[in-house]
Design a protein around this motif. Structure first.
Motif, PDB file in Angstrom:
ATOM      1  N   TRP A 430       0.842  -1.213   0.000  1.00 39.51           N
ATOM      2  CA  TRP A 430       0.000   0.000   0.000  1.00 39.51           C
ATOM      3  C   TRP A 430       0.863   1.243   0.000  1.00 39.51           C
ATOM      4  CZ3 TRP A 430      -0.564   3.955   3.711  1.00 39.51           C
ATOM      5  CH2 TRP A 430      -1.602   4.848   3.449  1.00 39.51           C
ATOM      6  N   GLN A 431       0.495   2.173  -0.824  1.00 37.03           N
ATOM      7  CA  GLN A 431       1.147   3.473  -0.873  1.00 37.03           C
ATOM      8  C   GLN A 431       0.093   4.477  -1.331  1.00 37.03           C
ATOM      9  OE1 GLN A 431       4.724   3.588  -3.198  1.00 37.03           O
ATOM     10  NE2 GLN A 431       4.952   5.792  -3.069  1.00 37.03           N
ATOM     11  N   GLY A 432      -0.666   4.963  -0.370  1.00 35.61           N
ATOM     12  CA  GLY A 432      -1.794   5.830  -0.689  1.00 35.61           C
ATOM     13  C   GLY A 432      -1.575   7.263  -0.262  1.00 35.61           C
ATOM     14  N   SER A 433      -2.583   8.068  -0.539  1.00 34.56           N
ATOM     15  CA  SER A 433      -2.588   9.479  -0.146  1.00 34.56           C
ATOM     16  C   SER A 433      -3.896   9.766   0.574  1.00 34.56           C
ATOM     17  CB  SER A 433      -2.434  10.383  -1.370  1.00 34.56           C
ATOM     18  OG  SER A 433      -1.182  10.187  -1.988  1.00 34.56           O
ATOM     19  N   PRO A 434      -3.968   9.427   1.849  1.00 35.25           N
ATOM     20  CA  PRO A 434      -5.237   9.582   2.565  1.00 35.25           C
ATOM     21  C   PRO A 434      -5.599  11.043   2.795  1.00 35.25           C
ATOM     22  CG  PRO A 434      -3.491   8.914   4.069  1.00 35.25           C
ATOM     23  CD  PRO A 434      -2.907   8.847   2.687  1.00 35.25           C
ATOM     24  N   SER A 435      -6.884  11.270   2.937  1.00 39.74           N
ATOM     25  CA  SER A 435      -7.396  12.583   3.310  1.00 39.74           C
ATOM     26  C   SER A 435      -7.828  12.545   4.765  1.00 39.74           C
ATOM     27  CB  SER A 435      -8.568  12.981   2.410  1.00 39.74           C
ATOM     28  OG  SER A 435      -9.623  12.037   2.546  1.00 39.74           O
ATOM     29  N   ALA A 436      -8.027  13.719   5.337  1.00 43.01           N
ATOM     30  CA  ALA A 436      -8.324  13.802   6.771  1.00 43.01           C
ATOM     31  C   ALA A 436      -9.730  14.335   7.002  1.00 43.01           C
ATOM     32  CB  ALA A 436      -7.309  14.700   7.474  1.00 43.01           C
ATOM     33  N   THR A 437     -10.365  13.796   8.037  1.00 45.27           N
ATOM     34  CA  THR A 437     -11.658  14.291   8.501  1.00 45.27           C
ATOM     35  C   THR A 437     -11.565  14.508  10.003  1.00 45.27           C
ATOM     36  OG1 THR A 437     -12.813  13.028   6.799  1.00 45.27           O
ATOM     37  CG2 THR A 437     -14.121  13.819   8.653  1.00 45.27           C
ATOM     38  N   LEU A 438     -11.982  15.692  10.462  1.00 44.59           N
ATOM     39  CA  LEU A 438     -12.041  15.948  11.891  1.00 44.59           C
ATOM     40  C   LEU A 438     -13.378  15.417  12.396  1.00 44.59           C
ATOM     41  CD1 LEU A 438     -10.558  19.560  12.137  1.00 44.59           C
ATOM     42  CD2 LEU A 438      -9.405  17.357  12.023  1.00 44.59           C
ATOM     43  N   THR A 439     -13.320  14.365  13.186  1.00 47.42           N
ATOM     44  CA  THR A 439     -14.558  13.714  13.625  1.00 47.42           C
ATOM     45  C   THR A 439     -15.144  14.348  14.872  1.00 47.42           C
ATOM     46  OG1 THR A 439     -13.260  12.078  14.869  1.00 47.42           O
ATOM     47  CG2 THR A 439     -13.865  11.528  12.605  1.00 47.42           C
ATOM     48  N   ALA A 440     -14.344  15.047  15.660  1.00 44.81           N
ATOM     49  CA  ALA A 440     -14.863  15.710  16.856  1.00 44.81           C
ATOM     50  C   ALA A 440     -13.852  16.755  17.320  1.00 44.81           C
ATOM     51  CB  ALA A 440     -15.112  14.701  17.979  1.00 44.81           C
ATOM     52  N   PHE A 441     -14.374  17.812  17.956  1.00 44.37           N
ATOM     53  CA  PHE A 441     -13.532  18.812  18.597  1.00 44.37           C
ATOM     54  C   PHE A 441     -13.538  18.526  20.100  1.00 44.37           C
ATOM     55  CE2 PHE A 441     -14.849  20.839  14.664  1.00 44.37           C
ATOM     56  CZ  PHE A 441     -13.656  21.351  14.197  1.00 44.37           C
ATOM     57  N   LEU A 442     -12.354  18.451  20.666  1.00 46.18           N
ATOM     58  CA  LEU A 442     -12.221  18.106  22.074  1.00 46.18           C
ATOM     59  C   LEU A 442     -12.016  19.330  22.947  1.00 46.18           C
ATOM     60  CD1 LEU A 442      -9.893  14.981  21.683  1.00 46.18           C
ATOM     61  CD2 LEU A 442     -12.395  15.054  21.797  1.00 46.18           C
ATOM     62  N   LEU A 443     -11.161  20.242  22.510  1.00 49.22           N
ATOM     63  CA  LEU A 443     -10.866  21.447  23.282  1.00 49.22           C
ATOM     64  C   LEU A 443     -10.526  22.562  22.300  1.00 49.22           C
ATOM     65  CD1 LEU A 443     -10.445  22.578  26.180  1.00 49.22           C
ATOM     66  CD2 LEU A 443      -8.023  22.031  25.933  1.00 49.22           C
ATOM     67  N   PRO A 444     -11.460  23.521  22.152  1.00 48.63           N
ATOM     68  CA  PRO A 444     -12.826  23.563  22.684  1.00 48.63           C
ATOM     69  C   PRO A 444     -13.693  22.484  22.058  1.00 48.63           C
ATOM     70  CG  PRO A 444     -12.519  25.302  21.081  1.00 48.63           C
ATOM     71  CD  PRO A 444     -11.168  24.673  21.272  1.00 48.63           C
ATOM     72  N   SER A 445     -14.934  22.413  22.506  1.00 45.86           N
ATOM     73  CA  SER A 445     -15.814  21.327  22.085  1.00 45.86           C
ATOM     74  C   SER A 445     -16.462  21.564  20.735  1.00 45.86           C
ATOM     75  CB  SER A 445     -16.899  21.112  23.147  1.00 45.86           C
ATOM     76  OG  SER A 445     -17.652  22.306  23.345  1.00 45.86           O
ATOM     77  N   SER A 446     -16.165  22.676  20.102  1.00 46.95           N
ATOM     78  CA  SER A 446     -16.687  22.942  18.767  1.00 46.95           C
ATOM     79  C   SER A 446     -15.748  23.922  18.082  1.00 46.95           C
ATOM     80  CB  SER A 446     -18.105  23.526  18.837  1.00 46.95           C
ATOM     81  OG  SER A 446     -18.092  24.784  19.487  1.00 46.95           O
ATOM     82  N   CYS A 447     -15.970  24.106  16.803  1.00 50.71           N
ATOM     83  CA  CYS A 447     -15.217  25.114  16.059  1.00 50.71           C
ATOM     84  C   CYS A 447     -15.959  26.432  16.233  1.00 50.71           C
ATOM     85  CB  CYS A 447     -15.124  24.727  14.587  1.00 50.71           C
ATOM     86  SG  CYS A 447     -14.168  25.895  13.601  1.00 50.71           S
ATOM     87  N   ALA A 480      -7.607  20.884  20.480  1.00 48.74           N
ATOM     88  CA  ALA A 480      -7.367  19.468  20.195  1.00 48.74           C
ATOM     89  C   ALA A 480      -8.621  18.889  19.564  1.00 48.74           C
ATOM     90  CB  ALA A 480      -7.008  18.717  21.477  1.00 48.74           C
ATOM     91  N   PHE A 481      -8.443  17.787  18.823  1.00 48.14           N
ATOM     92  CA  PHE A 481      -9.547  17.209  18.072  1.00 48.14           C
ATOM     93  C   PHE A 481      -9.271  15.731  17.857  1.00 48.14           C
ATOM     94  CE2 PHE A 481      -6.430  19.184  15.297  1.00 48.14           C
ATOM     95  CZ  PHE A 481      -6.042  18.113  14.503  1.00 48.14           C
ATOM     96  N   THR A 482     -10.264  15.038  17.320  1.00 54.06           N
ATOM     97  CA  THR A 482     -10.035  13.661  16.879  1.00 54.06           C
ATOM     98  C   THR A 482     -10.032  13.645  15.358  1.00 54.06           C
ATOM     99  OG1 THR A 482     -12.396  13.150  17.038  1.00 54.06           O
ATOM    100  CG2 THR A 482     -10.999  12.570  18.916  1.00 54.06           C
ATOM    101  N   LEU A 483      -9.148  12.823  14.835  1.00 45.50           N
ATOM    102  CA  LEU A 483      -8.868  12.796  13.405  1.00 45.50           C
ATOM    103  C   LEU A 483      -9.091  11.396  12.854  1.00 45.50           C
ATOM    104  CD1 LEU A 483      -7.324  13.680  10.734  1.00 45.50           C
ATOM    105  CD2 LEU A 483      -5.243  13.041  11.940  1.00 45.50           C
ATOM    106  N   ARG A 484      -9.677  11.333  11.659  1.00 43.79           N
ATOM    107  CA  ARG A 484      -9.768  10.068  10.925  1.00 43.79           C
ATOM    108  C   ARG A 484      -9.119  10.272   9.550  1.00 43.79           C
ATOM    109  NH1 ARG A 484     -13.483   5.896  11.117  1.00 43.79           N
ATOM    110  NH2 ARG A 484     -15.054   7.152  12.177  1.00 43.79           N
ATOM    111  N   LEU A 485      -8.237   9.342   9.178  1.00 43.20           N
ATOM    112  CA  LEU A 485      -7.666   9.348   7.833  1.00 43.20           C
ATOM    113  C   LEU A 485      -8.436   8.364   6.962  1.00 43.20           C
ATOM    114  CD1 LEU A 485      -3.778   9.519   8.179  1.00 43.20           C
ATOM    115  CD2 LEU A 485      -5.386  11.351   7.700  1.00 43.20           C
ATOM    116  N   THR A 486      -8.654   8.764   5.713  1.00 41.29           N
ATOM    117  CA  THR A 486      -9.387   7.914   4.765  1.00 41.29           C
ATOM    118  C   THR A 486      -8.668   7.925   3.420  1.00 41.29           C
ATOM    119  OG1 THR A 486     -11.501   8.419   5.842  1.00 41.29           O
ATOM    120  CG2 THR A 486     -11.584   7.540   3.586  1.00 41.29           C
TER     121      THR A 486
END
Length: 816
Positions: A430-447, A480-486
């Motif tokens: 595997w040699q991909g180029s994933p994109s990022a999605t912010l799944t949640a904001f932790l601090l602060p709790s929102s954008c 801070a936030f949570t991140l998912r790569l896809t």
């Protein structure tokens, strides 16, 4: 042919044939199916030499013949061994009337009756055993056209081809027939039918005969209806031969010969349906039985030509995949499900199927649809070298504040993605180029307020061995936030037939942080406003105006809206405060300890703004308790009191503890607010006065400042007003209390006058003027407040009336 039978002879011959060659039991060694028409160009093939032709070899026909018309060739070499009916042959004869004959020299004449046109020796007939009949009309090469032969191909796929090209029928003007018989090295044979014109209307036989008990004929309407078609004959005992294979999802409908294969997961088993195709590859070969080797191919390289089996030579077997053998039984009816498991990751995979599973293949097929084999998941880690550089020295997984690892917003950091199969092994391909999605904001709790920086830019990934790294990832906000790569591109080949859930390679959400502003910036328009604006100065201890806005920004100069104090965001202790500094004329003497700054307001969406009425003052020196100054070039600045000790103010230009160019030296720790201002040690003074009790008495009032060696009138002061006077405060012994005027009147150039009305009585009055704290002076050695400050005395003076008299009442000079 040349028709030579008389009427009696013809009738006899017909009776004899009907008697002698009536069909018997048919063992049917060969079965047949439609095949794909693929005319082989005979233009370079060898012309058949007839044994009865003039100047040719001696006639070899038995049973009657006509040179070139009803004639036969010598034994022609096949170029390989061909098994016909259980006997191996290496040569064959061509009979002009559409037959191939093995160890049989019988010819016979080609026409039985002219009208209607019929033909002799129909199967079954003992004269034509061990023969194949592509079309048994009375073909006449002597009247035109050509008959040719060739052995083509290479082992194990060699073929012997005989072609009748535009050969007419005897005594049928305008007729012609294009016919082709092909012997395959694997024991199968094919008849192909090209264009034809059959004005005689005759219908000759098509078929084969091994013996009078083992033969078959093909039913058809007319020879013209067969143009562009082919028939494959194969040994019936081995089941229907496969013309090819395909593979697709097991959910594909029954009877299908094509379908899709959706995205599969590395190291996770999956089922596919294999289907054997008939010779024409137009339907399922429901009679196929036998072993089939199943391989998975890397089909990403399409440089090779697509062959008849739907495969390319540039498609190569997947490394590490062990081919599977699928055994088709009669009950499978040409379709069988198999379970496969493959390791690693591949962008494009196809299934190749060959039969038999071992030895020389007789049929091959590649799946019509390519599919992706993707990793099961991605692992992701965020890291940096330091607060503003990418690297792997520190993990960015801090979700608390203050403290812990922090990284500056908008500065590059490192994202590392590793792909794993379903057994948690790294998929090294595997040699991909994933994109990022912010799944949640932790601090602060929102954008907050749609902060422009609430977007993670992954940057460009590169790498190998199943791990890719981006050293140019950025996040433009605080917190801070949570991140998912896809990776949504790896399985792009399946975009039309697989869902996003099937195609995409995703990581579990991981916490990333904490990000802090890249810098603070003192906004334009931040100023100091002197308490006495007209004079451009303030007194020590006197509050004067200060306005400033401090902005929290990312590296691109965008405000980090999430740097905010409030519910769901940060507390005051988690955000930067202000540190105040002061210095006069860049003398390197810090006056910060004497500053009384305004209260620090709350951060609101990346902005800290003092209220409009905010004031600051520079207090008097307390140790020693002596005047100092004047500070006529006083600079006041701010530094950021960042609890993470990371974020500084951009454009800092002050270091109150050092003199000289701190910018060039790189030692600045504060940013100056506005322009320099004047701050002076001041006092308000009334001068004792005496005069006649019969006249009003002026009492001088002066605002004075310490000029470095002594007190002098502060000519810049046009702001201080003459204060309210208290007469004869205790323990005064004076008793006069004349009327006063001038209280509340501003000084002019630092001076003014308090006027006392004539008391018309001799005596005195002690005057104590209400004095601002910043203009208190020292008239005695008494510490009024017990705070060690002796400069705590209000302005005071004594006015006397009629006590200090001049003995000279009147002097007059008389001139005569």
């Amino acid at each position: 042919m040349n028709f030579r039978f008389g009427r009696v002879g013809l009738r006899f011959a017909a009776l004899l044939m009907l008697f002698a060659f009536a069909p018997g039991a048919r063992a049917a060694t060969y079965a047949h199916v439609p095949a794909t028409f693929g005319w082989i160009d005979p233009s370079a093939h060898t012309p058949v030499v007839w044994t009865g032709a003039p100047g040719g070899p001696a006639a070899e026909c038995t049973g009657g013949s006509a040179a070139l018309d009803d004639d036969i060739s010598q034994e022609l070499p096949l170029g390989f061994t061909f098994n016909y009916g259980g006997t191996n042959y290496t040569s064959v004869r061509v009979m002009s009337n559409g037959r191939l004959q093995f160890n049989n020299r019988f010819c016979g004449y080609g026409t039985q009756t002219v009208s209607p046109r019929t033909y002799p020796y129909p199967y079954a007939n003992a004269n034509v055993v061990r023969t194949m009949r592509v079309y048994g009309a009375d073909l006449d090469p002597s009247a035109g056209g050509a008959v040719s032969w060739a052995s083509i191909g290479s082992a194990p796929d060699r073929r012997f081809v005989v072609t009748w090209t535009a050969v007419p029928e005897w005594n049928a003007a305008g007729s012609f027939f294009d016919l082709q018989a092909i012997l395959n090295e694997n024991g199968q044979f094919v008849y192909q039918f090209g264009a034809s014109n059959n004005p005689s209307g005759g219908k000759a036989q098509i078929g084969w005969e091994l013996s009078t008990a083992d033969y078959d004929t093909i039913a058809f309407t007319a020879i013209g209806t067969l143009a562009g078609t082919a028939i494959l004959f194969y040994p019936a005992a081995g089941g229907e031969p496969a013309g090819g294979f395909n593979a697709f999802e097991t959910s594909t409908g029954a009877g299908s010969i094509a379908g899709v294969i959706r995205t599969k997961v590395s190291a996770r088993s999956f089922d596919l349906a294999l289907v054997a195709l008939n010779a024409a590859e137009s339907a399922v070969a429901t009679g196929f039985t036998g072993s089939v080797k199943v391989e998975l191919l890397d089909s990403s390289n399409n440089s090779g030509a697509l062959d008849a089996a739907g495969c390319r030579a540039s498609w190569v077997p997947l490394p590490g995949f062990t081919p599977l053998t699928a055994s088709f039984a009669a009950a499978d009816a040409g379709r069988k499900n198999v379970t496969l498991t493959a390791a690693n990751a591949w962008r494009e995979v196809r299934v190749r199927m060959t039969t038999p599973a071992t030895g020389t293949p007789t049929a091959t097929g590649c799946s019509n649809d390519a599919f992706a084999l993707r990793p099961a998941s991605l692992g992701v880690a965020a890291s940096d070298a330091d607060a503003q550089s990418a690297g792997t020295a520190r993990m960015l997984a801090n979700t608390g504040a203050p403290g812990g690892v922090v990284h500056k917003a908008g500065r590059p950091f490192t994202l590392t993605a590793t792909a794993y199969d379903d057994a948690s092994a790294i998929t090294t391909n595997w040699q991909g180029s994933p994109s990022a999605t912010l799944t949640a904001f932790l601090l602060p709790s929102s954008c907050l307020n749609g902060g422009p920086g609430c977007v993670l830019a992954t940057g460009a990934f590169a790498g190998s061995g199943g791990t890719v790294v981006s050293n140019t990832a950025t996040y433009g906000e605080a917190g801070a936030f949570t991140l998912r790569l896809t990776d949504a591109d790896w399985a792009a080949v399946d975009a039309a037939d697989s869902s996003a859930d099937e195609r995409e390679i995703r990581s579990a959400p991981v916490a990333v942080g904490r990000f802090v502003p890249d810098h603070f910036r003192l906004a334009a328009g931040s100023t100091l406003t002197p308490a006495c604006a007209a004079g451009g100065f303030s007194y020590m201890g006197e509050p004067f105006g200060v306005s400033l806005t401090l902005l929290a920004e990312n590296a691109a100069g965008e405000i980090t809206m999430n740097y905010h104090e409030g519910a769901g965001a940060f507390s005051a202790a988690q955000l930067a405060g202000l540190s105040w500094v002061a210095e006069n004329a860049d003398d390197g003497v810090s006056l910060a300890a004497r500053l009384v700054p305004p209260a620090t307001p709350s951060w609101a969406n990346g902005s800290l703004m003092l209220p409009a009425a905010a004031q600051i003052s520079l207090g008097r020196r307390t140790a020693p308790d002596t005047p100092d100054g004047p500070f006529d070039s006083l600079r006041i600045g701010i530094g950021a009191a960042d609890p993470d000790a990371t974020v500084k103010i951009a454009g800092m230009d002050m270091n109150a503890a050092t003199s000289g160019d701190c910018v060039g030296a790189g030692t600045c720790d504060a940013a100056a607010i506005g322009a320099a201002t004047r701050v002076r040690f001041g006092r308000l003074r009334m001068i004792n006065a005496h005069g006649s009790e019969l006249r009003s008495l002026p009492v001088p009032v002066r605002a004075e400042f310490w000029n470095g060696t002594g007190f002098a009138t502060n000519t810049l002061d046009g702001c201080t007003a003459i204060g309210t006077v208290t007469p004869n405060p205790a323990p005064s012994t004076c008793t006069l209390n004349p009327a006063r005027s001038g209280e509340g009147t501003p000084l002019v150039a630092g001076t003014g006058t308090l006027t006392l009305a004539a008391p018309n009585a001799r005596g005195c009055t002690d005057l104590l003027m209400t004095t601002p704290s910043w203009l208190l002076g020292r008239r005695d050695a008494t510490d009024q407040g017990g705070d060690g400050n002796l400069h705590d005395d209000a302005a005071a003076a004594r006015a006397t009336f009629g006590i200090f008299r001049d003995v000279l009442i009147l002097r007059r000079e008389v001139f005569r």
